[in-house]
Write a protein that holds these residues in place. Structure first.
Motif, mmCIF file in Angstrom:
data_model
loop_
_atom_site.group_PDB
_atom_site.id
_atom_site.type_symbol
_atom_site.label_atom_id
_atom_site.label_comp_id
_atom_site.label_asym_id
_atom_site.label_seq_id
_atom_site.Cartn_x
_atom_site.Cartn_y
_atom_site.Cartn_z
ATOM 1 N N ARG A 32 -25.778 38.703 9.316
ATOM 2 C CA ARG A 32 -25.969 37.231 8.899
ATOM 3 C C ARG A 32 -24.455 36.559 9.205
ATOM 4 N NH1 ARG A 32 -24.414 35.905 4.015
ATOM 5 N NH2 ARG A 32 -24.396 33.521 3.483
ATOM 6 N N LEU A 33 -23.230 37.184 8.799
ATOM 7 C CA LEU A 33 -21.998 36.827 9.255
ATOM 8 C C LEU A 33 -21.871 36.469 10.498
ATOM 9 C CD1 LEU A 33 -19.437 38.315 6.668
ATOM 10 C CD2 LEU A 33 -19.854 36.062 7.109
ATOM 11 N N LYS A 34 -22.040 37.615 11.579
ATOM 12 C CA LYS A 34 -21.927 37.472 12.856
ATOM 13 C C LYS A 34 -22.827 36.243 13.277
ATOM 14 C CE LYS A 34 -21.348 39.524 16.859
ATOM 15 N NZ LYS A 34 -19.855 39.274 17.257
ATOM 16 N N LEU A 35 -24.025 35.844 12.625
ATOM 17 C CA LEU A 35 -24.858 34.830 13.176
ATOM 18 C C LEU A 35 -24.054 33.546 13.075
ATOM 19 C CD1 LEU A 35 -27.534 33.718 14.171
ATOM 20 C CD2 LEU A 35 -28.229 33.641 12.004
ATOM 21 N N ILE A 36 -23.352 33.380 11.708
ATOM 22 C CA ILE A 36 -22.625 32.214 11.393
ATOM 23 C C ILE A 36 -21.355 31.856 12.465
ATOM 24 C CG2 ILE A 36 -21.204 31.366 9.885
ATOM 25 C CD1 ILE A 36 -22.928 32.573 7.615
ATOM 26 N N GLN A 37 -20.650 33.277 12.761
ATOM 27 C CA GLN A 37 -19.574 33.353 13.594
ATOM 28 C C GLN A 37 -20.176 32.774 15.200
ATOM 29 O OE1 GLN A 37 -18.075 37.170 13.735
ATOM 30 N NE2 GLN A 37 -17.012 36.824 11.736
ATOM 31 N N LEU A 38 -21.105 33.276 15.414
ATOM 32 C CA LEU A 38 -21.572 32.770 16.767
ATOM 33 C C LEU A 38 -22.186 31.303 16.918
ATOM 34 C CD1 LEU A 38 -24.174 35.694 17.869
ATOM 35 C CD2 LEU A 38 -22.137 35.111 18.904
ATOM 36 N N GLU A 39 -22.532 30.751 15.582
ATOM 37 C CA GLU A 39 -22.913 29.247 15.728
ATOM 38 C C GLU A 39 -21.703 28.486 15.669
ATOM 39 O OE1 GLU A 39 -25.248 28.477 12.237
ATOM 40 O OE2 GLU A 39 -27.110 29.133 13.236
ATOM 41 N N GLN A 40 -20.568 29.022 15.131
ATOM 42 C CA GLN A 40 -19.307 28.331 14.922
ATOM 43 C C GLN A 40 -18.687 28.437 16.597
ATOM 44 O OE1 GLN A 40 -17.068 30.221 12.139
ATOM 45 N NE2 GLN A 40 -17.780 28.729 10.382
ATOM 46 N N GLU A 41 -18.623 29.456 17.383
ATOM 47 C CA GLU A 41 -18.514 29.515 18.379
ATOM 48 C C GLU A 41 -19.021 28.643 19.423
ATOM 49 O OE1 GLU A 41 -17.365 33.554 20.533
ATOM 50 O OE2 GLU A 41 -17.738 34.482 18.198
ATOM 51 N N LEU A 42 -20.001 28.646 19.094
ATOM 52 C CA LEU A 42 -21.152 27.484 20.071
ATOM 53 C C LEU A 42 -20.750 26.091 19.787
ATOM 54 C CD1 LEU A 42 -23.648 27.685 22.119
ATOM 55 C CD2 LEU A 42 -25.036 27.284 19.967
ATOM 56 N N GLN A 43 -20.303 25.917 18.481
ATOM 57 C CA GLN A 43 -20.062 24.537 18.244
ATOM 58 C C GLN A 43 -18.723 24.360 18.945
ATOM 59 O OE1 GLN A 43 -19.959 23.804 13.931
ATOM 60 N NE2 GLN A 43 -18.796 21.803 14.152
ATOM 61 N N SER A 61 -25.081 14.736 21.901
ATOM 62 C CA SER A 61 -26.205 14.512 21.192
ATOM 63 C C SER A 61 -26.791 16.047 20.513
ATOM 64 C CB SER A 61 -27.230 13.847 21.738
ATOM 65 O OG SER A 61 -27.582 14.743 22.754
ATOM 66 N N GLY A 62 -26.102 17.141 21.120
ATOM 67 C CA GLY A 62 -26.622 18.416 20.891
ATOM 68 C C GLY A 62 -25.638 18.916 19.885
ATOM 69 N N THR A 63 -24.731 18.462 19.391
ATOM 70 C CA THR A 63 -23.835 18.726 18.527
ATOM 71 C C THR A 63 -24.444 19.412 17.065
ATOM 72 O OG1 THR A 63 -22.019 17.233 19.287
ATOM 73 C CG2 THR A 63 -21.534 18.364 17.324
ATOM 74 N N VAL A 64 -24.050 20.451 16.660
ATOM 75 C CA VAL A 64 -24.665 21.250 15.522
ATOM 76 C C VAL A 64 -24.332 20.038 14.263
ATOM 77 C CG1 VAL A 64 -24.629 23.119 13.748
ATOM 78 C CG2 VAL A 64 -24.489 23.479 16.340
ATOM 79 N N ASN A 65 -23.001 19.665 14.198
ATOM 80 C CA ASN A 65 -22.598 19.031 12.983
ATOM 81 C C ASN A 65 -22.535 17.426 13.417
ATOM 82 O OD1 ASN A 65 -21.255 17.750 10.840
ATOM 83 N ND2 ASN A 65 -19.937 19.626 10.773
ATOM 84 N N SER A 66 -23.530 16.658 12.967
ATOM 85 C CA SER A 66 -23.779 15.155 13.120
ATOM 86 C C SER A 66 -22.690 14.241 12.747
ATOM 87 C CB SER A 66 -25.181 14.704 12.455
ATOM 88 O OG SER A 66 -25.131 14.800 11.129
#
Lengths: 101, 363
Positions: B107-118, B139-144
């Motif tokens: 789960r933590l790894k997933l969060i890290q990957l999402e942040q790296e993507l952002q 428009s594709g940014t994770v954080n609106s």
């Protein structure tokens, strides 16, 4: 509430703080630079800390820390102290309590 | 007595275990066609019972005496089975614990990957931001919240640019103080608008504001807690304001000093926050697979970062306000022009730097 108001009048400059709060630390540093030694009450180490926190919130301190009292009167939190300092109003208030060194 | 129905014997744990040994013994009797052998078994069993040591619990002995065919052997078997059950349960618990830890780490790894993507997306945004005025929202940014800020900031820079040109024209045209005052008010108000925007996006992602990735590279070079240093602002303004009265010089001097003191206090507070977060993250044993408690505690402490960013902007706002109070309208207009022009030049510097020709390779 009584504890807060009585502690606030005990000394010229009183600061209610939490030992874990870094903004409180910043305010302590500012007072140090201004040659003032406030009486610091760490409410997270006080058995009545929770009541003190509620009392400070009721007085308008949303933090609720840091909360600064000068001459027994509430000055406010970081915002108020910073505004006062930049406008030149803080030093006159602190003058009676500054140490000479 | 030979019936295979399960009987219950209280074990040492107080748990009643079925005795299937009766059945076994029953079978032994059945299978042994030789009555002599059976009898000898019984005799042997009886002898064993009589030789039973005191180590067996009283209940066991009592129960055993009730069932003469059962000797100490079935009790041993029960104990062995109990031990096996305990061992199996323990192993099962360990397996479950390991599985849960694996899940948490994933789960933590997933969060890290999402942040790296952002972050990667924001880097893409930054490359677009090098060209002045072209702060395009992704428009594709994770954080609106960040996407909204990007767009608003792009517009803010455009308005800033327009205001600077208007100020320059107005000062050269020698318009009335009243008209100039309107320009000064809107200029200051425009900075206040930026602080409001930053406060909103700081709630969405404080690291975004602090990183300064929304600014050009040269501006970022001078960044202090997500923006320019108030004392730096004064250094840029004051030389442009000559001549100042004695009273004004004194007030500006006092403002410089109190600004510096406030900045120092906030800087030290930030250092303390860094120390706190660092020691929290580093704490605990490193040979444990799970680091979730440390990271979770660090999350709480990072909340303080938002108040530091807000307080830094508050300082900037107060500095501008005080300067506006100390100066005349005309001086304030010149000051705003100087400040705006300074940031405009920094952005130009960033663009120039980014588009400079590559170093010629040595022969």
């Amino acid at each position: 509430m009584e504890k807060v108001t009585s502690l606030a009048s005990e000394k010229g400059v009183v600061l209610f703080s939490k030992s874990s709060c870094c903004m409180c630390y910043a305010v302590k540093i500012l007072f140090q630079e201004l040659r003032v030694t406030p009486m610091v009450h760490e409410i997270d180490q006080d058995p009545e800390g929770w009541e003190m926190e509620k009392a400070l919130k009721r007085l308008g301190c949303n933090g609720p820390v840091p909360a600064i009292f000068i001459g027994g009167k509430l000055v406010g939190s970081t915002n108020e102290v910073m505004s006062l300092h930049l406008s030149g109003g803080l030093l006159p208030m602190l003058k009676p309590y500054q140490t000479l060194c | 007595m030979n019936s295979p129905t399960p009987q219950f014997v209280p074990s040492r744990l107080g748990i009643y275990e079925p005795i299937h040994q009766i059945g076994i013994w029953g079978e032994n009797f059945k299978s042994n066609g030789n009555p002599n052998t059976s009898t000898s078994v019984i005799v042997e069993v009886d002898n064993k019972l009589e030789n039973e040591s005191e180590t067996t619990s009283h209940e066991m002995l009592t129960a055993s005496n009730n069932y003469k065919q059962e000797a100490s052997k079935p009790i041993d078997k029960i104990q062995r089975r109990l031990a096996q059950n305990r061992e199996a349960a323990r192993k099962s618990r360990l397996r479950k614990k390991a599985y849960v830890q694996q899940l948490e780490n994933s789960r933590l790894k997933l969060i890290q990957l999402e942040q790296e993507l952002q972050r990667a997306r924001q880097q893409g945004l930054y490359m677009g931001g090098v060209l002045e005025g072209s702060h395009i929202g992704f428009s594709g940014t994770v954080n609106s919240g960040i996407a909204a800020f990007e767009m608003e900031y792009g517009r803010w820079v455009d308005v800033q640019h327009r205001q600077i040109c208007e100020l320059r024209t107005a000062l050269n045209a020698h318009i009335s103080d009243i008209e100039l005052r309107i320009l000064v008010e809107s200029g200051i108000g425009h900075y206040f608008e930026l602080f409001r925007m930053k406060s909103t996006v700081a709630k969405a992602d404080v690291f975004y504001v602090i990183s300064g990735v929304w600014k050009t590279s040269a501006e970022r070079f001078f960044s202090w807690i997500g923006g320019f240093r108030p004392s730096e602002l004064l250094k840029v303004l004051v030389p442009q304001l000559d001549p100042l009265t004695e009273q004004q010089i004194l007030e500006v001097c006092n403002l410089k000093q109190s600004c510096q003191q406030a900045e120092d206090a906030l800087s030290q507070g930030m250092e303390k926050l860094q120390e706190t977060v660092s020691s929290t993250v580093a704490g605990g044993p490193v040979d444990e697979v799970s680091y979730i408690p440390q990271v979770a505690t660090a999350m709480e402490k990072l909340e303080a970062l938002v108040s530091f960013v807000n307080q830094a902007d508050h300082l900037r706002q107060e500095t501008l306000q005080q300067m506006s109070r100390i100066l005349t309208t005309r001086q304030a207009a010149r000051g705003l022009l100087a400040l705006g022009e300074y940031f405009h030049r920094l952005r130009a510097l960033s663009t120039l730097w980014a588009t400079r020709p590559p170093e010629p390779s040595l022969p």
